[in-house]
Scaffold this motif. Structure first.
Motif, PDB file in Angstrom:
ATOM      1  N   GLY A 235     -49.250  45.127  94.291  1.00  0.00           N
ATOM      2  CA  GLY A 235     -49.801  43.995  94.802  1.00  0.00           C
ATOM      3  C   GLY A 235     -51.081  43.957  94.549  1.00  0.00           C
ATOM      4  O   GLY A 235     -51.914  45.074  94.485  1.00  0.00           O
ATOM      5  N   VAL A 236     -51.732  42.762  94.024  1.00  0.00           N
ATOM      6  CA  VAL A 236     -53.256  42.537  93.658  1.00  0.00           C
ATOM      7  C   VAL A 236     -53.769  41.378  94.308  1.00  0.00           C
ATOM      8  O   VAL A 236     -52.992  40.486  94.678  1.00  0.00           O
ATOM      9  CB  VAL A 236     -53.257  42.373  92.039  1.00  0.00           C
ATOM     10  N   CYS A 237     -54.948  41.201  94.520  1.00  0.00           N
ATOM     11  CA  CYS A 237     -55.448  40.156  95.156  1.00  0.00           C
ATOM     12  C   CYS A 237     -55.653  39.040  94.612  1.00  0.00           C
ATOM     13  O   CYS A 237     -55.653  38.957  93.163  1.00  0.00           O
ATOM     14  CB  CYS A 237     -57.177  40.592  95.387  1.00  0.00           C
ATOM     15  N   ARG A 238     -55.037  37.871  95.273  1.00  0.00           N
ATOM     16  CA  ARG A 238     -54.562  36.741  94.436  1.00  0.00           C
ATOM     17  C   ARG A 238     -55.666  36.022  93.921  1.00  0.00           C
ATOM     18  O   ARG A 238     -55.576  34.954  93.181  1.00  0.00           O
ATOM     19  CB  ARG A 238     -53.874  35.811  95.298  1.00  0.00           C
ATOM     20  N   THR A 239     -57.155  36.259  94.126  1.00  0.00           N
ATOM     21  CA  THR A 239     -58.206  35.621  93.697  1.00  0.00           C
ATOM     22  C   THR A 239     -58.615  36.318  92.442  1.00  0.00           C
ATOM     23  O   THR A 239     -59.566  35.938  91.689  1.00  0.00           O
ATOM     24  CB  THR A 239     -59.373  35.803  94.519  1.00  0.00           C
ATOM     25  N   LEU A 240     -58.119  37.475  91.899  1.00  0.00           N
ATOM     26  CA  LEU A 240     -58.592  38.199  90.715  1.00  0.00           C
ATOM     27  C   LEU A 240     -58.224  37.115  89.508  1.00  0.00           C
ATOM     28  O   LEU A 240     -56.966  36.645  89.310  1.00  0.00           O
ATOM     29  CB  LEU A 240     -57.556  39.399  90.659  1.00  0.00           C
TER      30      LEU A 240
END
Length: 454
Positions: free
Chosen positions: A246-251
């Motif tokens: 899971g990664v930040c969706r703003t990246l």
């Protein structure tokens, strides 16, 4: 390294054939059940190593249109075939040894020759195990490692038979049959171990402890919010790793791709002969603010919002924003775009959310332009200087550029303010200068003022 794998497998096959022939001849000549058993065992070794040699050659082939994960499992199939041979050999030896123990004692002839053959077998197996282990460790080859384990058990079983021969020399005739029983047990043990490992690989059992190692390596990446899934499987000498993080969706996509490549590189360096696939799943951070959430919802809908103003009322939230729409859109088209976005936001934020949208036309990315006349530029420069003096906060108007475009005159200028002045106060002062300029020069469609500290 692939050539070395094939070479050591071929040499092992040749050694097995020669040992089997020597043990058979010596066993038949001397009448030793233990030595004949060892000859049968070595013959199964010859068949097994022949299959291993062929399997190694096939497994080294790269992936193709019909085998997307390569040919590595051929090694595991070959190992399973070895298991069947070992089980058959162990059963036959066990049967013959029991008959010998329950029946009449079988006379042994020329025991010194038997001992000499066994000593040669032990020496050959020792160097063969050493070579197989070295190459198996360097190439992470399951087939060669299985062969090494196989021949290590051969070396031990030959030692047991040798011990039986020593007892026979001292008059213990049953010792040869007892040694054969021990050989059968060694073969059975090796077959079960090899069979379990090969079967686990064929049914894609995750290698023991590998998942924990992967989790530990992923902890070195702060950008990973969570580890959603880890899937592991072995295909011959190659380990296939698939991780979903899971990664930040703003990246930005560029940073996500860089993160995935960094994870792939780290895992492949740690696990050697491996193939890694990383899947990035966008997630909402626990500390994500409302403005960021609204911008993401708009971006996912293909819209760009600016100048967000959020108000928290007693029973609802109010959102004010500028929505950028194509400059060539009609009022009706722009209104439809705004209504669609407002519906999306209300579904996410609540039906009672107040949303006020200011439509902002988006200028074309590329405009044909030319510098205004020198006289007009001087007038614009003088007007900006006077406005700055009247404002009192803005000083040193410089780098003034004014260009004519199809959408009007666009003016750019730089100015300086006190370093300690808040950005809000500086922005208001520059905005006032920009408004005054547009009032004095109706042809000016846009003014961009760049603020610098004194």
């Amino acid at each position: 390294m692939q050539n070395e794998k094939q070479t050591v497998a071929r040499n092992s096959m040749i050694a097995s054939g020669l040992l089997a022939l020597g043990k058979f001849i010596a066993g038949i000549f001397t009448g030793s059940i233990g030595l004949i058993s060892e000859g049968i065992h070595s013959f199964t070794d010859f068949i097994a190593t022949s299959i291993t040699w062929l399997a190694v050659r096939v497994s080294d082939k790269p992936a193709d249109d019909d085998h997307h994960f390569g040919h590595g499992k051929v090694e595991n199939l070959a190992a399973l075939f070895e298991v069947l041979l070992l089980l058959c050999a162990a059963s036959w030896i066990f049967y013959q040894a029991v008959n010998s123990l329950l029946g009449e004692s079988h006379q042994i002839v020329a025991a010194p020759i038997v001992i000499a053959v066994l000593l040669v077998s032990i020496v050959v197996d020792f160097f063969r195990v050493k070579a197989l282990n070295r190459v198996a460790k360097a190439t992470d080859s399951a087939a060669l490692e299985a062969d090494a384990l196989h021949f290590f058990s051969d070396m031990l079983s030959s030692g047991v038979v040798l011990l039986g021969m020593v007892f026979v020399l001292f008059g213990f005739d049953r010792a040869d049959a007892l040694a054969a029983l021990v050989v059968a047990c060694f073969i059975l043990s090796a077959a079960l171990k090899l069979g379990k490992r090969s079967f686990d690989s064929l049914i894609d059992t995750a290698p023991s402890g590998t998942r924990e190692d992967v989790v530990g390596l992923l902890q070195d990446f702060p950008a990973i919010l969570s580890t959603e899934n880890i899937r592991l499987r072995s295909g011959g000498a190659k380990l296939f790793i698939e991780v979903s993080v899971g990664v930040c969706r703003t990246l930005p996509l560029e940073r996500i791709n860089t993160l995935k490549q960094s994870i792939t590189t780290k895992l492949e360096q740690h696990f050697g002969n491996s193939e890694v696939r990383v899947i990035a799943i966008p997630q909402t951070r626990s500390d994500e603010d409302m403005a960021t959430r609204i911008r993401i919802l708009a971006a996912n809908h293909g819209a760009t919002v600016q100048n967000l103003a959020l108000q928290q009322l007693a029973d609802r939230m109010a959102v004010g924003m500028d929505l950028v729409v194509p400059a060539n859109a009609t009022v009706e088209q722009a209104h439809d775009i705004a209504c669609e976005l407002e519906d999306v936001l209300r579904q996410a934020l609540g039906d009672n959310t107040e949303i006020e949208t200011h439509l902002e036309p988006q200028a074309a990315n590329w405009l044909s332009s030319q510098d205004v006349a020198t006289g007009e530029l001087s007038q614009i420069q003088q007007a900006l200087t006077v406005s700055a003096e009247n404002c009192g906060l803005v000083q040193d108007i410089h780098d003034i550029r004014a260009r004519e475009t199809s959408q009007g005159v666009i003016v750019n200028f730089h100015c300086r303010v006190l370093p300690a002045l808040s950005i809000c106060a500086a922005h208001q002062a520059v905005d006032a200068i920009e408004r005054q300029l547009r009032m004095q020069f109706p042809a000016v469609s846009r003014v961009v003022g760049h603020v610098e500290p004194l």
